[in-house]
Design an enzyme around this catalytic site. Sequence first.
Site, PDB file in Angstrom:
ATOM      1  N   ASP A 241       1.079  -1.030   0.180  1.00 17.30           N
ATOM      2  CA  ASP A 241       0.075  -0.063  -0.552  1.00 17.30           C
ATOM      3  C   ASP A 241       0.687   1.664  -0.027  1.00 17.30           C
ATOM      4  O   ASP A 241       2.035   1.137   0.493  1.00 17.30           O
ATOM      5  CB  ASP A 241      -0.701  -0.015   1.105  1.00 17.30           C
ATOM      6  CG  ASP A 241      -2.087   1.119   0.900  1.00 17.30           C
ATOM      7  OD1 ASP A 241      -2.377   0.802   0.208  1.00 17.30           O
ATOM      8  OD2 ASP A 241      -2.387   1.709   2.027  1.00 17.30           O
ATOM      9  N   GLU A 290      14.386 -14.485   0.199  1.00  9.32           N
ATOM     10  CA  GLU A 290      15.425 -16.193   0.751  1.00  9.32           C
ATOM     11  C   GLU A 290      14.507 -16.784   1.277  1.00  9.32           C
ATOM     12  O   GLU A 290      14.721 -18.344   1.617  1.00  9.32           O
ATOM     13  CB  GLU A 290      14.645 -15.123   2.701  1.00  9.32           C
ATOM     14  CG  GLU A 290      16.165 -13.724   3.094  1.00  9.32           C
ATOM     15  CD  GLU A 290      15.646 -13.779   4.410  1.00  9.32           C
ATOM     16  OE1 GLU A 290      16.397 -12.864   4.499  1.00  9.32           O
ATOM     17  OE2 GLU A 290      14.254 -14.631   5.116  1.00  9.32           O
TER      18      GLU A 290
END
Length: 586
Positions: A241, A290
Amino acid sequence: MTATVSPVSGTATPAPAASGAPAPVHPDANWWRQAAVYQIYPRSFADANGDGMGDLPGVTARMDYLSELGIDAIWLSPFYPSALADGGYDVDDYRNVDPRLGSLDDFDAMAAAAHAAGIRIIVDVVPNHSSDRHEWFKAALASAPGSPERARYHFLEGLPDGLGDDGGLPPSDWPSHFGGGAWTRVVEAAGPNAGSLGQWYLHLFAREQPDFNWDHPEVREDFHTTLRFWADRGVDGFRVDVAHGLAKDMSLPLRSKPALEILVDDGSDPLFDRDDVHEIFAGWRTVLNEYNPPKAAVAEAWVPFTERRLKYARPTELGQAFNFDLLQAPFAAAEFRSIAEKCLTEAAASGASSTWVFSNHDVVRHPSRYAFPDGSTQKDLDAWLMAGGASPELDLARGLRRARAATLFMLGLPGSAYLYQGEELGLFEVADLPLDSLQDPTWFRTLNTVKGRDGCRVPLPWSASAADNFGFGGTPWLPQPEWFGGLSAGAQDGVAGSTLEMYRAALALRRELQSEESLEWLASPSAEVVHYRRPNGWEVLTNFGAAPAELPSGVDPAKVVLSSGKPGTAAAGGTIGAETTLWLAP
């Protein structure tokens, strides 16, 4: 004469593993590139416990519906603990579920049900601001000016007001997105001036949404922790956002910015799209990578300069950014083709895939927008909302016809399609909500002069019966109109030609026909007709005109597999109906 947009590969080739080398990229790492993503506004989707507010168990209960619809992923608007000062975008705790919407166990159950159905999960992250009930902001208010607690936000002394109060005016002229100024003064709770008016804090949205200071390392690390928290729970991606608003120039004296528009394209605006923001998202990409496959992300970046917006979509950052070009365009052949050409070329240049969207939780639903007289503006929409939908009188049949045609035009394009809950039902904007039911902060901060976004957030109709709140659950938090019954999922299920069945057919065919991320524009006999072909021979043909048009030479009506028009009228008599899209199989 044809023009071709260069393809971008949509597949990932796993690298061989080697001792000490990174793990190979998972083969579905690029699932998001051409996904159909369905946005769920949780409070308005389905209510499982009967309290009138949609919840996570409600989403789980409707997973079969979502699976049958044929979407690839759901994007959940905020479901975090919140006072709902801004519909959930005022977040109290980024790593929990609002008790009214369920629990973390409910989230896990929903995610498991989605994954079992082959549906991925995208969650909203709101990094520009927290709520004023966040533990950090409460600690800031309880601390003295200059404290470490206040350093996580933007607290500043005010300016002299000329009446004896050295801090009586806000630190700058910056406005709020919801009306009024972007600064609120606090009553000091600690220090020598406890009990007196003191510093001001920045909130580019509602006063209950204080902006984070993204120069603070604790803020950056805490959001890395939040990303890992949800990724570890199986979330597949994140919608970010206000991605363009995190970095701010807070050097004193603050520069004047009396309007919200971004007027420069060099990254030097004091509040938005600053060059500094890309360092933040490079850090996010490190976290997202990751995981195997890497987690996806898409930026909500309202940036008027295309080359600036594409920076957010780089593979070294979020990987994708919304383009809202079609959402803002009139229903017109030249505009739709020009936007598609531009966005596909830009996506290929950035290494991202394009994104397409017509409706979401912040805008008037597109069947209503397309029902307006041609040439209408946002001011006309605002005035119509203020008139309770009474003036002008809209041509709703035309609006829905255009919306269906636009949807099939969009679903054929390379890239990700973002759909908003209820658009598969052909829902219109609810413009005549009772004034005492409105909850959008825009309504209050503009002193009841702009209605805001409640009309597109009315809880969904699942059945045709008003007696049971159209199958939503308890008495809904925003009232549903009587006409919802005829457009409910139950009323349209299995009905040939219904909007719901058109979406189901389109999404199933889209998955079957999907190909490389390119297209070829084909000639047509009319300027109102746009015709393109995907690499595998799948063709999409849209007549934007108000009258039927001749089919282009060489188009075989027998190959029509889907039409946005009435059943049995596809390519009748060698023509394409007015404001209609056809799909032709290879």
